[in-house]
Design an enzyme around this catalytic site. Structure first.
Site, PDB file in Angstrom:
ATOM      1  N   HIS A  14       1.129  -1.026  -0.003  1.00  0.00           N
ATOM      2  CA  HIS A  14       0.061   0.079  -0.040  1.00  0.00           C
ATOM      3  C   HIS A  14       0.878   1.401   0.069  1.00  0.00           C
ATOM      4  O   HIS A  14       1.382   1.627   1.006  1.00  0.00           O
ATOM      5  CB  HIS A  14      -0.999   0.104   1.073  1.00  0.00           C
ATOM      6  CG  HIS A  14      -2.024   1.176   1.384  1.00  0.00           C
ATOM      7  ND1 HIS A  14      -2.657   1.602   0.196  1.00  0.00           N
ATOM      8  CD2 HIS A  14      -1.966   2.244   2.245  1.00  0.00           C
ATOM      9  CE1 HIS A  14      -3.032   2.835   0.672  1.00  0.00           C
ATOM     10  NE2 HIS A  14      -2.740   2.999   1.726  1.00  0.00           N
ATOM     11  N   ASP A  16       1.560   4.862   0.169  1.00  0.00           N
ATOM     12  CA  ASP A  16       1.137   6.224   0.373  1.00  0.00           C
ATOM     13  C   ASP A  16       2.226   7.127  -0.212  1.00  0.00           C
ATOM     14  O   ASP A  16       3.391   6.899   0.351  1.00  0.00           O
ATOM     15  CB  ASP A  16       1.032   6.347   1.852  1.00  0.00           C
ATOM     16  CG  ASP A  16      -0.193   5.578   2.473  1.00  0.00           C
ATOM     17  OD1 ASP A  16      -1.137   5.742   2.116  1.00  0.00           O
ATOM     18  OD2 ASP A  16       0.200   4.711   3.353  1.00  0.00           O
ATOM     19  N   ASP A 126      -7.680   1.863   1.748  1.00  0.00           N
ATOM     20  CA  ASP A 126      -7.492   2.612   3.183  1.00  0.00           C
ATOM     21  C   ASP A 126      -8.156   4.147   2.972  1.00  0.00           C
ATOM     22  O   ASP A 126      -7.904   4.912   3.679  1.00  0.00           O
ATOM     23  CB  ASP A 126      -6.031   2.859   3.395  1.00  0.00           C
ATOM     24  CG  ASP A 126      -5.881   3.208   5.077  1.00  0.00           C
ATOM     25  OD1 ASP A 126      -6.873   3.104   5.732  1.00  0.00           O
ATOM     26  OD2 ASP A 126      -4.760   4.000   5.050  1.00  0.00           O
ATOM     27  N   HIS A 352      -5.429   9.904   0.038  1.00  0.00           N
ATOM     28  CA  HIS A 352      -6.017  10.222   1.233  1.00  0.00           C
ATOM     29  C   HIS A 352      -5.148  10.844   2.448  1.00  0.00           C
ATOM     30  O   HIS A 352      -5.717  11.798   3.264  1.00  0.00           O
ATOM     31  CB  HIS A 352      -6.737   8.716   2.013  1.00  0.00           C
ATOM     32  CG  HIS A 352      -5.635   7.854   1.783  1.00  0.00           C
ATOM     33  ND1 HIS A 352      -5.748   6.969   0.873  1.00  0.00           N
ATOM     34  CD2 HIS A 352      -4.906   7.081   2.762  1.00  0.00           C
ATOM     35  CE1 HIS A 352      -4.844   6.045   0.879  1.00  0.00           C
ATOM     36  NE2 HIS A 352      -4.253   6.207   2.094  1.00  0.00           N
TER      37      HIS A 352
END
Length: 929
Positions: A14, A16, A126, A352
């Site tokens: 994941h 980010d 997420d 996000h």
């Protein structure tokens, strides 16, 4: 016989893009990860595949540094060993606009298509809650499955799965249904997207690992196919996974272990799911939890960024795109390449952890630069389109009133006719440096001459009341396509007036003309009706001594009191979560005298300024820093507010326009305090159980009271353009610009709308201690809201509160969009002085976009149905178009539509349906640009 279990191990990371490290530091780590992934795929034929986090921006970021790896990357993608898309970035769905969510999917598909394969999976690992219309968006894009990590609670206390009615679903598998009825099979990462991370290859460790992990997954699964996500945030590739799977097979021979991918896993799940899966409808916002970890308060972290985002995405989708489409209908090129760059630059701020304001300070400093870059491109596109449109309008009519008239166009890029007060900066004289005049003489020539004899007229020659401000001499320059830059001096003025009934997606022309003895420019009655009281035909607004407003909606007689009261509370939470300071109570301006004065009193608008001075604590107690450093979870903190106080000065400008049905609020304050939250309160006085809030392609109805499991004293929610409390034939809507957090405060039947204006905190939060001093938002801030009371028309058929508020909703949407002004010269043209480029009608329909499709060059227009009944859309072909097609959010041509005898299209739109139409230009051959 019990079916044997299959363990599906899906490798991923994941990623980010930026978070607890600045972007470039994460970027360096991502390059290492991708290099390792490619090496592993080349070395180990049994390492079957890797899911690249559902976002294509990783490819751009990797190839920026490693362009020599493109051929290998393409090969692994085409061979199905690296799965990419369907998004460009993993956005926060609630803090990015409806059209931004669509562009994200559209650009992600286009970029993935270049590699030959697109992962058709709604991937939301997420997101801090999931938008209710996601299933419809996904189905329109040909996607039938979604996986997500938040927003729905599958089980009860201590993994209790028997009480289905109390929770959304007893399983990690469920049907997720949008308001229009579209469904996808949803998979919740019930044990998070790291439940298969770092699988041991040593036998004893593997035995313990799998014994625990299998039991955890089996509690949630409705099928024998168990999902294990082999990765986590920024997780490096597990290079010995093949060996770890071999060891697991030896220890558990009765279980099948597969290095899988989502395509294979979902095929197996679909063949095994029970017939009684729960159906989860609409938004997934974690309402059936204790309320402490919903992360909704990211909507108020770094409010200044939310405001910039609102400005940028609005300018792109509601100004630049429709203007470019209007110009395109009359022969101008549509700059797809520039829009692509502007959207990608903006969407780099939409992940996000970026748009949520929950990263370290360096991340958000870089975001402000991206906002500026995207906005500058959008402004350049809009300026060119406006100039092209102005050339089309026949402004020669103004020469009948004055041979040296100054014409200009007021353009309305919203989907509805619009009336409102605006200001236009106009040049009344210009001299180029190339003129040959001596420099001082040129300046003197520009300066001299009176501007007092100007009159403002509309297209019919009718005089329009206005106020003029002489701006004096101004430097400017042209950048011709075929010449060197051309500087000049100009004499400029600013005119302020009310533009009336400007057509939707169109313009109305006005002209400044000189007339001898022009007479008074300000005629008619004042809107001031007493000391600090403003009145028009719709509303009466009284400013009370404490600065609150008493507003009367005149047609119904409904009165709203104590509006615009300020509330300040301590905040010992973090960028993710609000937590009121321990032992403290809210401070408000109620009953505290304010300094009030009239700022503006013209025929078309009155404005009153309210000045407050509030004594508030300067910060939290010093113990908060210790609690942060020692990683005391925010729910267990005991810090109160400091005994040291400072004065916060707040200036509020309240404006009422002559034909306005709303009251504009502009609040400016210089924040010097830390660890606090400032809100504006609007008591509705309406005793209702629900309210409505603008969201992504819908205005969902939400309960005022949280679920029984909720323990958090705060019950904040996300909003886009507005929130509405309505009932008994009346209601109150509060529109905003970039203020994404609100709460409905209950008590004594007031149902007060509380809109967060500022939240100042000093740490990131989450898994460690990351100080964020810039998140204290020290400095000057300005926020804008609009109060819109409304009532059902007398004698109107009883419908839903939302349908009754349709006119109010259009005002709230228009409040987001700036007027566009373009000065031009006197010339003949093919278009009249008042013109709409796209004409449509439809009750309870919201207009969303007008743009041009990249493939085949069709004009794209989109609406969505706000109500629970079918509605009819009637739309005329845009000029130069002669064919129409149903489309979808990927802008594909679907069914061709036929016009009626009046050459109008009539299309039925289902409840909550998102409807996209494509219009082909007459000059285009089928299938060609």
């Amino acid at each position: 016989m019990t079916q044997s279990r299959t363990v599906h191990i899906i490798s991923h990371t994941h990623w980010d893009r930026e978070w607890y490290l600045p972007y470039e530091k994460h970027h360096v780590l991502m390059i290492k990860l991708m290099d390792t992934l490619i090496d592993t795929l080349e070395r180990d034929a049994h390492y079957r595949s890797f899911h690249l986090d559902g976002q294509t921006i990783i490819l751009d970021d990797y190839l920026q540094i490693r362009p020599e790896k493109k051929e290998k990357l393409e090969r692994f993608i085409r061979d199905g060993r690296i799965h990419i898309g369907p998004w460009y970035v993993l956005q926060d769905e609630f803090l990015t606009s409806s059209e931004a969510n669509v562009r994200n999917l559209l650009i992600g598909h286009r970029d993935a298509k270049a590699y030959g394969v697109i992962s058709k999976l709604g991937y939301f690992p997420d997101s801090f809650g999931n938008m209710g219309q996601a299933p419809q968006l996904l189905r329109q894009a040909g996607i039938e499955h979604a996986v997500f990590g938040r927003g729905v609670k599958p089980t009860g206390f201590n993994n209790e799965v028997s009480d289905v009615s109390a929770y959304e679903s007893p399983y990690s598998e469920m049907w997720w249904e949008a308001p229009d009825g579209s469904k996808v099979l949803g998979i919740l990462f019930a044990n998070w997207y790291s439940n298969g991370n770092e699988i041991p290859a040593e036998p004893s460790a593997a035995a313990a690992y799998w014994t625990r992990k299998l039991a955890d997954a089996s509690k949630y699964a409705s099928t024998p196919h168990l999902l294990f996500m082999n990765g986590c945030d920024h997780q490096p590739v597990q290079t010995n996974l093949t060996e770890a799977i071999r060891v697991a097979e030896e220890i558990f021979p009765e279980i099948t272990f597969v290095h899988s991918n989502f395509d294979d896993y979902l095929k197996e799940v679909e063949c095994s799911i029970p017939g009684d899966l729960s159906v989860i409808r609409g938004e997934l916002r974690s309402q059936h939890t204790d309320g402490w970890s919903t992360l909704v308060n990211t909507a108020s972290s770094r409010v200044y960024m939310k405001q910039k985002n609102q400005q940028c995405q609005t300018y792109l989708e509601k100004v630049a795109e429709p203007l470019a489409a209007m110009a395109y209908l009359h022969g101008q090129d549509y700059p797809h390449h520039l829009f692509n760059y502007a959207w990608k630059t903006l969407m780099q701020n939409h992940p996000h952890d970026s748009i949520c304001g929950c990263s370290v300070d360096e991340v958000h400093a870089e975001m402000m630069t991206r906002f500026a870059k995207s906005r500058h491109v959008a402004e350049s596109i809009a300026e060119g389109s406006l100039a092209a449109i102005a050339e089309l309008a026949d402004t020669s009519t103004f020469a009948e009133y004055d041979a040296e008239a100054v014409p200009f166009l007021v353009t309305n890029t919203t989907g509805w006719e619009r009336t409102g007060v605006l200001s236009a900066t106009l040049e009344v004289k210009r001299i180029y440096f190339r003129s040959g005049m001596e420099f001082q003489a040129m300046k003197q020539e520009v300066k001299q001459g009176s501007v007092d004899d100007f009159v403002l007229v509309d297209a019919e020659g009718q005089s329009i009341p206005f106020v003029m401000e002489d701006l004096g001499i101004q430097f400017g320059y042209d950048l011709p396509d075929d010449q060197f830059r051309q500087p000049y001096f100009a004499r400029s003025i600013r005119v302020t007036f009310e533009a009336s009934q400007v057509p939707a997606l169109g313009y109305r022309a006005y002209g400044l003309v000189r007339q001898e003895a022009a007479g008074s420019k300000l005629l008619g009655e004042s809107l001031m009706a007493g000391q600090y009281k403003m009145v028009n035909e719709f509303l009466a607004v009284q400013v009370e001594q404490d600065g609150t407003l008493t507003v009367t909606e005149k047609s119904s007689g409904a009165v709203y009191k104590e509006l615009c009261k300020y509330e300040d509370t301590g905040d010992i939470g973090n960028e993710y979560m609000y937590r009121q300071a321990y032992g403290s109570t809210p401070l408000t301006t109620k009953g505290t005298p304010a300094i009030i004065r009239v700022l503006e009193d013209t025929l078309w608008r009155a404005s009153i300024e309210i000045a407050h001075e509030i004594s508030i604590p300067s910060s939290a107690e010093e113990s908060l820093e210790m609690e942060q450093k020692e990683l005391v979870w925010f729910t267990g903190r005991k810090s109160g507010r400091s005994c040291d106080h400072l004065v916060m000065r707040i200036q509020t400008r309240v404006s009422l326009e002559r034909h306005g049905k709303g009251i504009d609020i502009e609040s400016t304050f210089h924040n010097q305090a830390k660890d606090h939250r400032l809100r504006m309160l609007f008591p509705t006085g309406l005793d209702v159980a629900t309210h409505f809030a603008d969201s992504i392609f819908e205005v969902p109805e939400r309960g005022n009271t949280p679920a029984d499991e909720w323990r958090n004293p705060s019950n904040c929610h996300h909003q886009q353009a507005f929130v509405t409390v309505a009932g008994a034939g009346q209601g109150l809507t509060i529109a905003n610009q970039g203020l994404n957090e609100y709460e409905i405060i209950q008590g004594h039947g007031t149902n007060t709308i509380a809109v967060t204006l500022l939240r100042a905190v000093g740490e990131l939060g989450d898994w460690g201690y990351f100080p964020t001093p810039e998140a204290q938002c020290i400095g000057e801030h300005t926020v804008k809201l609009r109060i819109i009371p409304h009532t059902k028309d007398e004698g109107a058929e009883a419908t839903s509160p939302l349908a009754d508020a349709y006119d109010t909703i259009t005002q709230a949407y228009q409040f987001q969009v700036p007027w566009m002004i373009q000065q031009t010269d006197l010339h003949q043209g093919n278009l009249p002085l008042s013109h709409s480029f796209a004409i449509w009608e439809g009750k309870s329909l919201a207009f969303s976009t007008m743009k041009v499709a990249e493939e085949m060059g069709d004009v794209v227009m989109r609406w969505y149905n706000l109500c629970s009944e079918r509605q009819e859309l009637t739309v005329a072909y845009p000029q130069s178009c002669n064919k129409a097609y149903r489309s979808d959010i990927l802008e594909r041509r679907n069914e061709q539509l036929s016009a009626n005898a009046s050459h109008l299209l009539q299309v039925l739109i289902r409840p909550a349906e998102i409807m996209t139409l494509r219009f082909a230009r007459s000059s285009e051959e089928e299938g060609c640009l």
